[in-house]
Design a protein around this motif. Structure first.
Motif, PDB file in Angstrom:
ATOM      1  N   ARG A 189       0.854  -1.187   0.000  1.00  0.00           N
ATOM      2  CA  ARG A 189       0.000   0.000   0.000  1.00  0.00           C
ATOM      3  C   ARG A 189       0.892   1.238   0.000  1.00  0.00           C
ATOM      4  NH1 ARG A 189      -3.452  -1.899   5.005  1.00  0.00           N
ATOM      5  NH2 ARG A 189      -1.321  -2.439   5.517  1.00  0.00           N
ATOM      6  N   GLY A 190       0.506   2.202  -0.827  1.00  0.00           N
ATOM      7  CA  GLY A 190       1.290   3.425  -0.951  1.00  0.00           C
ATOM      8  C   GLY A 190       2.369   3.343  -2.011  1.00  0.00           C
ATOM      9  N   ASP A 243      -2.861  -0.604  -3.050  1.00  0.00           N
ATOM     10  CA  ASP A 243      -3.926   0.363  -3.302  1.00  0.00           C
ATOM     11  C   ASP A 243      -3.774   1.105  -4.621  1.00  0.00           C
ATOM     12  OD1 ASP A 243      -1.757   1.846  -2.486  1.00  0.00           O
ATOM     13  OD2 ASP A 243      -2.751   2.738  -0.749  1.00  0.00           O
ATOM     14  N   ASP A 244      -2.777   0.777  -5.422  1.00  0.00           N
ATOM     15  CA  ASP A 244      -2.646   1.370  -6.753  1.00  0.00           C
ATOM     16  C   ASP A 244      -3.677   0.691  -7.661  1.00  0.00           C
ATOM     17  OD1 ASP A 244      -1.902   1.863  -9.464  1.00  0.00           O
ATOM     18  OD2 ASP A 244       0.119   2.356  -8.806  1.00  0.00           O
TER      19      ASP A 244
END
Length: 68
Positions: free
Chosen positions: A7-8, A34-35
Motif C-alpha cells: 500500500r502506498g 492500493d494502486d
C-alpha cells in the motif's frame, strides 16, 4: 503464506515485490496494494509464472503456485 504490504507503492512495485518473493521460493503470496493498476499487473504476473490468481478483498490479492 508470504504477505506483502505494498500500500502506498505505485506500480510496478507491488508486482516486482511479488515476483521477488516467487523467485525466492514462496508458494503463496498475499499482496495488499492500493494502486488501481496493481490488480492488472499482479494478474499478469500470475499468468506468466503459472500461479493461480484471485482477489480476496478490497485491494488484497493472492497468488498461489499450482500443487505439483
Amino acid at each position: 503464506m508470504t504477505r506483502i504490504d505494498a500500500r502506498g507503492l505505485r506500480c510496478p512495485w507491488p508486482a516486482l515485490r511479488a515476483g521477488r518473493a516467487l523467485r525466492e521460493g514462496a508458494e503463496a503470496i498475499e499482496v495488499a496494494a492500493d494502486d488501481p493498476a496493481a490488480e492488472r499487473e499482479l494478474r499478469a504476473l500470475a499468468a506468466s509464472t503459472g500461479c493461480a490468481f484471485r482477489s480476496v478483498g478490497a485491494g488484497v490479492y493472492r497468488l498461489e503456485r499450482a500443487a505439483a
